[in-house]
Design a protein around this motif. Structure first.
Motif, PDB file in Angstrom:
ATOM      1  N   ALA A  88       0.849  -1.183   0.000  1.00 17.19           N
ATOM      2  CA  ALA A  88       0.000   0.000   0.000  1.00 17.19           C
ATOM      3  C   ALA A  88       0.890   1.240   0.000  1.00 17.19           C
ATOM      4  CB  ALA A  88      -0.907  -0.003   1.230  1.00 17.19           C
ATOM      5  N   PHE A  89       0.455   2.278  -0.711  1.00 11.51           N
ATOM      6  CA  PHE A  89       1.187   3.544  -0.721  1.00 11.51           C
ATOM      7  C   PHE A  89       0.223   4.678  -0.993  1.00 11.51           C
ATOM      8  CE2 PHE A  89       1.360   1.724  -4.939  1.00 11.51           C
ATOM      9  CZ  PHE A  89       1.173   2.781  -5.811  1.00 11.51           C
ATOM     10  N   SER A  90       0.621   5.886  -0.616  1.00 11.61           N
ATOM     11  CA  SER A  90      -0.213   7.076  -0.806  1.00 11.61           C
ATOM     12  C   SER A  90       0.544   8.109  -1.613  1.00 11.61           C
ATOM     13  CB  SER A  90      -0.590   7.678   0.549  1.00 11.61           C
ATOM     14  OG  SER A  90      -1.377   6.777   1.285  1.00 11.61           O
ATOM     15  N   LEU A  91      -0.202   8.910  -2.362  1.00 13.37           N
ATOM     16  CA  LEU A  91       0.366  10.001  -3.155  1.00 13.37           C
ATOM     17  C   LEU A  91      -0.139  11.326  -2.604  1.00 13.37           C
ATOM     18  CD1 LEU A  91      -0.262   8.517  -6.711  1.00 13.37           C
ATOM     19  CD2 LEU A  91       1.843   8.403  -5.369  1.00 13.37           C
ATOM     20  N   ALA A 145      -4.240   6.642  -7.679  1.00 11.99           N
ATOM     21  CA  ALA A 145      -5.163   7.503  -6.946  1.00 11.99           C
ATOM     22  C   ALA A 145      -4.421   7.989  -5.700  1.00 11.99           C
ATOM     23  CB  ALA A 145      -6.418   6.724  -6.567  1.00 11.99           C
ATOM     24  N   GLU A 146      -5.114   8.695  -4.837  1.00 15.09           N
ATOM     25  CA  GLU A 146      -4.462   9.204  -3.623  1.00 15.09           C
ATOM     26  C   GLU A 146      -3.947   8.051  -2.769  1.00 15.09           C
ATOM     27  OE1 GLU A 146      -5.423  11.937   0.311  1.00 15.09           O
ATOM     28  OE2 GLU A 146      -6.818  11.938  -1.372  1.00 15.09           O
ATOM     29  N   ASN A 147      -4.774   7.024  -2.590  1.00 22.42           N
ATOM     30  CA  ASN A 147      -4.375   5.828  -1.841  1.00 22.42           C
ATOM     31  C   ASN A 147      -4.359   4.656  -2.801  1.00 22.42           C
ATOM     32  OD1 ASN A 147      -4.213   6.995   0.850  1.00 22.42           O
ATOM     33  ND2 ASN A 147      -6.417   7.301   0.598  1.00 22.42           N
ATOM     34  N   CYS A 148      -3.260   3.921  -2.811  1.00 23.98           N
ATOM     35  CA  CYS A 148      -3.071   2.857  -3.797  1.00 23.98           C
ATOM     36  C   CYS A 148      -2.615   1.571  -3.131  1.00 23.98           C
ATOM     37  CB  CYS A 148      -1.995   3.264  -4.812  1.00 23.98           C
ATOM     38  SG  CYS A 148      -2.382   4.752  -5.723  1.00 23.98           S
ATOM     39  N   GLU A 149      -2.876   0.470  -3.839  1.00 19.41           N
ATOM     40  CA  GLU A 149      -2.307  -0.813  -3.449  1.00 19.41           C
ATOM     41  C   GLU A 149      -1.827  -1.520  -4.703  1.00 19.41           C
ATOM     42  OE1 GLU A 149      -3.573  -3.986  -0.358  1.00 19.41           O
ATOM     43  OE2 GLU A 149      -4.456  -4.577  -2.293  1.00 19.41           O
ATOM     44  N   LEU A 150      -0.561  -1.871  -4.704  1.00 22.58           N
ATOM     45  CA  LEU A 150       0.025  -2.692  -5.758  1.00 22.58           C
ATOM     46  C   LEU A 150       0.006  -4.131  -5.263  1.00 22.58           C
ATOM     47  CD1 LEU A 150       1.711  -3.237  -8.355  1.00 22.58           C
ATOM     48  CD2 LEU A 150       3.746  -2.732  -6.988  1.00 22.58           C
ATOM     49  N   SER A 151      -0.562  -5.034  -6.058  1.00 21.91           N
ATOM     50  CA  SER A 151      -0.513  -6.459  -5.712  1.00 21.91           C
ATOM     51  C   SER A 151       0.011  -7.222  -6.920  1.00 21.91           C
ATOM     52  CB  SER A 151      -1.886  -6.988  -5.283  1.00 21.91           C
ATOM     53  OG  SER A 151      -2.797  -6.935  -6.342  1.00 21.91           O
ATOM     54  N   VAL A 152       0.875  -8.184  -6.653  1.00 23.83           N
ATOM     55  CA  VAL A 152       1.486  -8.983  -7.714  1.00 23.83           C
ATOM     56  C   VAL A 152       1.384 -10.450  -7.328  1.00 23.83           C
ATOM     57  CG1 VAL A 152       3.548  -9.432  -9.073  1.00 23.83           C
ATOM     58  CG2 VAL A 152       3.103  -7.109  -8.230  1.00 23.83           C
ATOM     59  N   THR A 153       0.796 -11.247  -8.210  1.00 25.45           N
ATOM     60  CA  THR A 153       0.703 -12.695  -8.027  1.00 25.45           C
ATOM     61  C   THR A 153       1.785 -13.350  -8.865  1.00 25.45           C
ATOM     62  OG1 THR A 153      -1.696 -12.504  -7.780  1.00 25.45           O
ATOM     63  CG2 THR A 153      -0.813 -14.702  -8.248  1.00 25.45           C
TER      64      THR A 153
END
Length: 183
Positions: A88-91, A145-153
């Motif tokens: 998770a990360f925020s911009l 977006a302002e709050n993001c989540e990168l997920s990688v399978t």
């Protein structure tokens, strides 16, 4: 073949000129490429009758090239499952542009805020992992977006999968058996 730094093709970086040795299958363009840079190109052709045509401008974008990664390879203990890595990360503000540089030892599928990154399947494709690693570059500007989540399978694929007639259940993967990711 013209290469420029803008879509308007005003600032030409390379021009092969009209040379007899240019080949329609492939011709080297004398250009020193920089990392993480977008280049625009056009191709012009001339017939034996002197007729000429020029393509519309297209582009290609370089990846990290020789730049070192700030990231480290990550992995997990594999127990007959496909790992999913999440971050998770925020911009603070909307980015002008954003790229995801990613490589998996094994197949991967990336998502940002639930939306699939890219339209390709089975990335990073068929590789000779003993000789090179393929790194994909994705423009993810519109997914952020302002709050993001990168997920990688991750999954076995060519790296850790069993291929060929000699493969038996329990055999280690073709190139390795530890799935890894860097992004």
């Amino acid at each position: 073949i013209l290469v420029a730094s803008s879509a308007a093709m005003a600032d030409i970086l390379a021009d092969t000129g009209w040379k007899a040795e240019l080949d329609s299958l492939a011709s080297e363009v004398p250009l020193s490429l920089s990392p993480r840079t977008r280049y625009y190109w056009t191709v012009s052709v001339r017939s034996d009758a002197g007729e000429e045509a020029t393509s519309e401008a297209s582009f290609f974008e370089t990846g990290k090239r020789e730049e070192p990664w700030a990231a480290q390879w990550i992995s997990c203990e594999k127990k007959d499952r496909h790992p999913v890595f999440q971050k998770a990360f925020s911009l603070k503000a909307a980015p002008a542009s954003a790229r995801l540089y990613i490589c998996g030892l094994g197949l991967y599928e990336a998502r940002i805020n639930g939306s699939r990154v890219g339209d390709e399947y089975l990335t990073p494709y068929c590789n000779n992992y003993d000789a090179w690693l393929q790194v994909q570059t994705y423009d993810v500007t519109d997914l952020l977006a302002e709050n993001c989540e990168l997920s990688v399978t991750l999954a076995d694929g060519w790296y850790a999968g069993r291929f060929g007639y000699a493969s038996q259940p329990g055999d280690p993967g073709h190139y390795g058996d530890e799935l890894k990711l860097i992004a």
